[in-house]
Write a protein that holds these residues in place. Structure first.
Motif, mmCIF file in Angstrom:
data_model
loop_
_atom_site.group_PDB
_atom_site.id
_atom_site.type_symbol
_atom_site.label_atom_id
_atom_site.label_comp_id
_atom_site.label_asym_id
_atom_site.label_seq_id
_atom_site.Cartn_x
_atom_site.Cartn_y
_atom_site.Cartn_z
ATOM 1 N N ASP A 262 0.834 -1.197 0.000
ATOM 2 C CA ASP A 262 0.000 0.000 0.000
ATOM 3 C C ASP A 262 0.878 1.260 0.000
ATOM 4 N N VAL A 263 0.328 2.340 -0.535
ATOM 5 C CA VAL A 263 1.041 3.616 -0.583
ATOM 6 C C VAL A 263 0.166 4.690 0.060
ATOM 7 N N MET A 264 0.717 5.389 1.037
ATOM 8 C CA MET A 264 0.045 6.514 1.684
ATOM 9 C C MET A 264 0.611 7.824 1.144
ATOM 10 N N GLU A 265 -0.253 8.783 0.857
ATOM 11 C CA GLU A 265 0.152 10.114 0.424
ATOM 12 C C GLU A 265 -0.565 11.133 1.304
ATOM 13 N N LEU A 266 0.206 11.993 1.959
ATOM 14 C CA LEU A 266 -0.330 12.932 2.941
ATOM 15 C C LEU A 266 -0.011 14.354 2.510
ATOM 16 N N ARG A 267 -0.942 15.272 2.771
ATOM 17 C CA ARG A 267 -0.756 16.679 2.437
ATOM 18 C C ARG A 267 -1.390 17.561 3.510
ATOM 19 N N ILE A 268 -0.690 18.641 3.844
ATOM 20 C CA ILE A 268 -1.283 19.717 4.636
ATOM 21 C C ILE A 268 -0.942 21.021 3.933
ATOM 22 N N GLU A 269 -1.927 21.856 3.804
ATOM 23 C CA GLU A 269 -1.787 23.118 3.075
ATOM 24 C C GLU A 269 -0.555 23.902 3.540
ATOM 25 N N GLY A 270 0.346 24.178 2.607
ATOM 26 C CA GLY A 270 1.532 24.971 2.893
ATOM 27 C C GLY A 270 2.677 24.219 3.525
ATOM 28 N N LEU A 271 2.453 22.944 3.898
ATOM 29 C CA LEU A 271 3.475 22.189 4.617
ATOM 30 C C LEU A 271 4.068 21.051 3.793
ATOM 31 N N GLY A 272 3.631 20.899 2.541
ATOM 32 C CA GLY A 272 4.225 19.906 1.674
ATOM 33 C C GLY A 272 3.478 18.595 1.655
ATOM 34 N N GLU A 273 4.184 17.544 1.229
ATOM 35 C CA GLU A 273 3.585 16.225 1.059
ATOM 36 C C GLU A 273 4.514 15.136 1.588
ATOM 37 N N GLN A 274 3.922 14.042 2.018
ATOM 38 C CA GLN A 274 4.645 12.826 2.361
ATOM 39 C C GLN A 274 4.142 11.693 1.463
ATOM 40 N N ARG A 275 5.013 10.683 1.295
ATOM 41 C CA ARG A 275 4.596 9.496 0.552
ATOM 42 C C ARG A 275 5.345 8.293 1.123
ATOM 43 N N GLN A 276 4.611 7.310 1.624
ATOM 44 C CA GLN A 276 5.233 6.125 2.201
ATOM 45 C C GLN A 276 4.645 4.858 1.586
ATOM 46 N N ARG A 277 5.535 3.925 1.259
ATOM 47 C CA ARG A 277 5.126 2.595 0.837
ATOM 48 C C ARG A 277 5.183 1.678 2.058
ATOM 49 N N VAL A 278 4.232 0.789 2.164
ATOM 50 C CA VAL A 278 4.144 -0.104 3.321
ATOM 51 C C VAL A 278 4.852 -1.421 3.004
ATOM 52 N N GLY A 279 5.727 -1.816 3.917
ATOM 53 C CA GLY A 279 6.382 -3.115 3.850
ATOM 54 C C GLY A 279 6.133 -3.880 5.129
ATOM 55 N N GLU A 280 6.830 -4.984 5.271
ATOM 56 C CA GLU A 280 6.667 -5.766 6.499
ATOM 57 C C GLU A 280 7.985 -6.430 6.861
ATOM 58 N N ASP A 281 8.206 -6.594 8.161
ATOM 59 C CA ASP A 281 9.407 -7.272 8.628
ATOM 60 C C ASP A 281 9.414 -8.731 8.175
ATOM 61 N N ALA A 282 10.614 -9.197 7.870
ATOM 62 C CA ALA A 282 10.749 -10.599 7.460
ATOM 63 C C ALA A 282 10.467 -11.515 8.641
#
Length: 282
Positions: A262-282
């Protein structure tokens, strides 16, 4: 100013974004963006620099957490009335405080890695507040004077760990990589209308959270006032101020949780963006 840290984990360098959105190196002017460098005098010196005179950073380097050596990572739970409603919990009478272990902190675009046994990992888009000078017994009226700036936080949460392993919420909040922070520290002078910022989070391109800081139960100033009457807030401390509705735990008819890929994309006005891909521990 939009201040950031870039480079490999543990070896980040300080930088800033110029007006064109280009990354400029600040290594010749500041060793790192830690608590000691976030006071008004230090920030004023950086503000006086001509960004065009700073070395241009080529390419697209990894971005680290926008503050290094974060002191306390404090989180406020149930701070949006509609999120409290979707969680089936009462509106708190005072800011609901818990702590996230600093070992959870990663960069804004680093992978979020679910620990072994995780089945209920959830997303939480939040406004982060970075303290710039020591705050003790401050009033609501003066509280924002103690802030260096603002950023995006993703208070990733393992709900089974949080709610079913007995004890405080910290267990479900502190898994490694469950605290993406950044991309930038936006100084407080560039956020004039703090309690009116639009915010959103998408999972795999589908909108999950949409809100505005205007619907906070406790404003940022009220949170700082309350916490500073309990203990000293130090430069470099971060307060993650709560999440708007739309978390996976509250989805109907059944909760929806993150899974590998899964991929999360986050935004807050004026503060930019984040983007994280979800993985899992082996």
């Amino acid at each position: 100013m939009k201040l950031l840290r870039y480079g490999p984990a543990g070896a980040e360098k300080p930088g800033m974004l110029d007006e064109a959105g280009k990354l400029r190196d600040l290594s010749a002017h500041v060793p790192d963006f830690t608590g000691a460098m976030l006071n008004d005098a230090s920030l004023a010196k950086l503000r006086a620099l001509d960004p065009e005179s700073l070395p241009l950073v080529e390419g697209a380097p990894r971005l680290g957490p926008c503050v290094g050596n974060i002191g306390k990572f404090m989180c406020i739970g149930l701070n949006y009335s509609d999120h409290a409603e979707e969680s089936g919990m009462a509106i708190p009478k005072h800011p609901n405080l818990f702590f996230k272990a600093n070992s959870a902190i990663v960069g804004p675009n680093d992978d979020v890695v679910m620990p072994r046994g995780s089945t209920h990992t959830d997303w939480e888009l939040e406004l982060g507040v970075v303290i710039g000078k020591a705050a003790k017994y401050v009033s609501k009226a003066e509280a924002l004077d103690y802030v260096a700036g603002y950023c995006i936080c993703n208070d990733v949460s393992e709900r089974h760990f949080q709610n079913n392993l007995t004890g405080q919420w910290t267990k479900g909040k502190s898994c490694d990589t469950y605290g993406p922070t950044g991309p930038w520290l936006v100084t407080r002078d560039e956020v004039p209308d703090l309690q009116n910022l639009s915010m959103s989070l998408d999972v795999n391109g589908e909108r999950r959270q949409a809100g505005n800081t205007s619907t906070m139960i406790f404003t940022v100033a009220e949170i700082i006032e309350h916490l500073s009457h309990l203990f000293t807030l130090h430069p470099g401390d971060v307060i993650s101020t709560g999440t708007p509705p739309g978390v996976g735990m509250g989805m109907k008819p059944e909760p929806v949780y993150l899974k590998k890929g899964d991929v999360m994309e986050l935004r807050i006005e004026g503060l930019g963006e984040q983007r994280q891909r979800v993985g899992e521990d082996a």
